[in-house]
Design a protein around this motif. Sequence first.
Motif, PDB file in Angstrom:
ATOM      1  N   UNK A   1      -2.424  -3.470  -6.861  1.00 59.19           N
ATOM      2  CA  UNK A   1      -3.883  -3.484  -6.956  1.00 59.19           C
ATOM      3  C   UNK A   1      -4.398  -2.797  -8.224  1.00 59.19           C
TER       4      UNK A   1
ATOM      5  N   UNK B   1     -12.449  -1.350   1.003  1.00 53.65           N
ATOM      6  CA  UNK B   1     -12.161  -2.024  -0.269  1.00 53.65           C
ATOM      7  C   UNK B   1     -10.725  -1.726  -0.711  1.00 53.65           C
ATOM      8  N   UNK B   2     -10.363  -0.449  -0.672  1.00 53.78           N
ATOM      9  CA  UNK B   2      -9.020  -0.071  -1.137  1.00 53.78           C
ATOM     10  C   UNK B   2      -8.026   0.008   0.010  1.00 53.78           C
ATOM     11  N   UNK B   3      -8.518  -0.021   1.251  1.00 56.52           N
ATOM     12  CA  UNK B   3      -7.684   0.131   2.441  1.00 56.52           C
ATOM     13  C   UNK B   3      -7.171   1.565   2.584  1.00 56.52           C
ATOM     14  N   UNK B   4      -7.661   2.474   1.767  1.00 57.13           N
ATOM     15  CA  UNK B   4      -7.148   3.846   1.810  1.00 57.13           C
ATOM     16  C   UNK B   4      -7.794   4.639   2.934  1.00 57.13           C
TER      17      UNK B   4
ATOM     18  N   UNK C   1       0.819  -1.209   0.000  1.00 58.22           N
ATOM     19  CA  UNK C   1       0.000   0.000   0.000  1.00 58.22           C
ATOM     20  C   UNK C   1       0.859   1.267   0.000  1.00 58.22           C
ATOM     21  N   UNK C   2       0.327   2.297  -0.600  1.00 57.36           N
ATOM     22  CA  UNK C   2       0.920   3.635  -0.603  1.00 57.36           C
ATOM     23  C   UNK C   2       2.382   3.621  -1.032  1.00 57.36           C
TER      24      UNK C   2
END
Lengths: 997, 98
Positions: A429, B75-78, A252-253
């Motif tokens: 993703x 859903x996106x974990x954001x 992520x990120x």
Amino acid sequence: MSGAFRIPSAGRLKQAKTAGFSFDGRSYTGIEGDTLASALLANGVHLVGRSFKYHRPRGFLSAGVEEPNALVQIVRDDARKTPNVRATVQELYDGLAANSQNRWPSLAFDVGAVNDIASPMFSAGFYYKTFMWPKAAWKSLYEPRIREAAGLGVSPDKPDPDHYSSRYAHCDVLVLGGGAAGIAAALAAAETGVLVILADEQAEFGGSLRFESGAKIDGQDGFGWAQAAIAKLSAMDNVRVLSRTTAFGYYAQNFVGLVERVSDHLKAPGHDLPRERLWQVRAKRVVLASGAIERHMVFADNDRPGIMLAGAARTFLNHYGVAVGRNVGVYTANDSAYAAAIDLKKAGVNVAAIVDLRDHPTGPVIDEARALGIEVNFGRAVIRAGGKLRVSSMTVQPKNGGGERTIPVDAILMSAGWTPSVHLFSQSRGKVAFNDETKRFVPGTYAQDCVSVGACNGTDGLSASVDEAYAAGAKAAKDAGAKIAKGTKPKVDASESWSRGMLGAAPGAGPDKTVKAFVDFQNDVTAKDIRQAVHEGMRSIEHVKRFTTNGMATDQGKTSNMHGLAIAAETLGKPIPEVGLTTFRAPYTPVTFGAIVSHARGPLFDPTRKTAIHPWAAAQGAVFEDVGQWKRAWYFPKGGEDMHAAVDRECVAVRTKAGLFDASTLGKIEVVGPDAAKFMELLYTNPWEKLEPGRCRYGIMLREDGFIYDDGVVGRLTPDRFHVTTTTGGAPRVMNHMEDYLQTEFPHLNVWLTSITEQWAVIAVQGPKSRDIIAPLVEGIDMSDEGLPHMSVREGKICGVPTRLFRMSFTGERGFEVNVPADYGRAVWEALWAEGQKHGAVAYGTEAMHVLRAEKGYIIVGQDTDGTVTPNDAGLDWAVGKKKTDFVGIRGMARPDLVAKGRKQLVGLKTKDPKVVLEEGAQIVENPQQAIPMKMIGHVTSSYWSENCGRSIALALVAGGRDRMGDTLYVPMPNGVIEVEVTGMVFFDETGGRLNG
Amino acid sequence: MLLIRCPYCEEERPELEFRNAGEAHIARSANIAGESDDDFEKFFFIRSNPKGIIYERWRHMHGCARFFNAVRDTVTDKFVMTYKAGEPKPSKLPGAAK
């Protein structure tokens, strides 16, 4: 010298620098810069392994990380035996020793190959169907055999002697992949001055420029340009260039995991070098330049050693100077294999024939092949390969059927086209999109701040790739905050270009055939297996994958996924995008546990906490136990005592004289402020407002659900200051629980919370002589029973240092807990110890502490309670403030099930035979004659031999326990049923007179 | 590893510094002792498990140690945004459609 198949005029290695190595005990010579694969091929060795399921002979398919076949064990010494190393990746060093895997007794004669003959038994999903019965055979026969056969290679059986390191890094632009595109992107970004990291998995940068002999950039040959560009980048302060570094996971990120192989390629790595280094990089922008991977042709016996990807054969020739055969055949469905044929032909290798599935291909490479006199066949298929330990021929047939022709060859170079490496993009993703024209999945919708360039983006041709990458690198830098760009774009003077190809099984391996045409080499999955999976009802590609194991081996289907998907789609009669691609998951290539764990092993796995008094206890020969992260003195054996003898002696001494106990690990929290008492009222069940300063109270903390969460003695030092103690293990969570309520539910309260666990050392002095031991050392505190009654606290001095002196007892004897600043803990302990010697005091450990408290029926939260016990269940109703209108847990405690009859309640148990000590956790029944499974009505929570009582004692949670006083219950054990009597929880000094004794 | 913005420190910090603390905006009744079984059940046991936007509590455990609220897309974990404990549930999210 370095192999009969070495062509001195070809390749980039320096012939003079030889390196000796061995494979399966035989010695060979290679050249520095070789991989194990190129060095073996130079010596004419193609047979290097046996396949997983059928034990078929296997050679090299590729020249890179996608290699499914050539897995070997690299043996450095007794402890360093690394299995499943891809020979195409392992760099050669002088003295390297490698062994083949998955064969017995030898690579050329492998008994397991009987599986190949018996293969109809081992079709897709066979293990789901075959080992179902008889049931008893599973444990004794099937499982041990399967475990033996499963897995590849042999794990090392000694601790890993290597060390690993890890680093965090931040950058503006992270470029993954160091081929032409990656280098161009890195140049563009670097020239703006932003922080750039460029990583590539290979020892040398250049990617496919290693084999693309037709590439020219900025007036140099492609590979030479790449080396010059890397030299330039490496010299820049704002750029970090990492070779031998694989980006294995995109999280992520824009958080990317890379593993750098630091010393696996060295002959004798110094111990100052880690074996591998884990990089955890956070990048503002990521440029993906991961290239493309060539696919094989799916035809009968396409796994014979000597059959390999055309691009791999070019790499072996153009980079390593090795010819993969003397008389090669080529089987292709696109242009790129022609270049391999041309390069080999020019190097003096005979090219027997090119077989092209396409009907009427045209283009410069085809013309050049013809001009060199190579036989070119269109519209034809290779329907099978001959040979076993090495390919000996290819049989060619018009693709729509007709006469067969067998051509002798010693290698077949194949290409079904190139698959963009969208692994990292998919891990980020991003969603891939299928391009129907080029029949490939390319990056579609992005989910993170990254961009794909070059072959992994489906961009064809060197010139277009470099243009795209350079622009993307400059944009990434700008998006990351760069102000100026002042570079010049590399100019591509000449390039090779190809695209297209085919997916799925070639003619001759169609649904009507029962041949072994391999799709996934590492897991031995054939085209037939995939069709069978569909026929047996698998519809989703995810099901087909799991049923056949296609793409589930350590290579994660780098060469097989697209073929498998196409065959499944064809069998289902659906277009490819409707069947869908399986998800790519980290890691891109296998990562060692060592790299992930790094330094966090052995003593560095978890912090060890030791009290100020620890060294004294260690010097006295104490045995320690782990309590959470703490080391606690368990017991102090004297003169060869075992644990029971030591504990019995310690327990008796505390009740007859005195004992010193290190209680420093107790959690301690200071609750301070004008609203401290109000806060305590809300967090504990007890009333606090009226507790006088200088007095203590035993407090119970509940969760909102009404169950006991923690307990401990709380002293009120002043109206606005509470010294709270918690259980040793509960301290952090109690602090978190308090902070949570203070910050979010009761923010109106003016209170501060401070953890003081490590600020105060705590010495418990317990026993009839305890006051005599302490009194001479104390100043400014009245030690009389009137001046310092049971359950009170005073501040003063001991041994000249400040103390919070608690009069309290966890043993039932007259007792004190001396709190002193931790730095003075050991000195005060030693002073008390010296005083104690005059009165026959002992040091006692946690085991004696447990026994002594159990003799008094004092509970331990977490041992006698388990998160489903209410204060009433534990017999602690007296500690719940009846007039209170609010505290955490007040409502939960009143839930119907928590006030219902028949709940498990804490009681004492006495065995009918006083010498029998129950086992903690043992189950309790009413009637031992009942049929199994018996109805269990409770269990033993604490059980000890009590020397002071002269018998065993136990605490237990028993349904309706307090209504069973005097009843006989039973504890069935493997060696017989133990009779017990239900009793009260206090086994010693029921009146409590000894607290002032 | 996620980056989470602590509204007290006013900085994005790595996930390792934080602990999740369950769903946000679940008020504890001032008269909790008098609550019905049904109301207590709703307060204590029932949690939403949305596919999409969730409002939850986090604690900057290894930083300022403050509890705060966050809006996250499951859903996106954001992380959509974070805000201080006690502040009202945001009526409009940044970047949300009108």
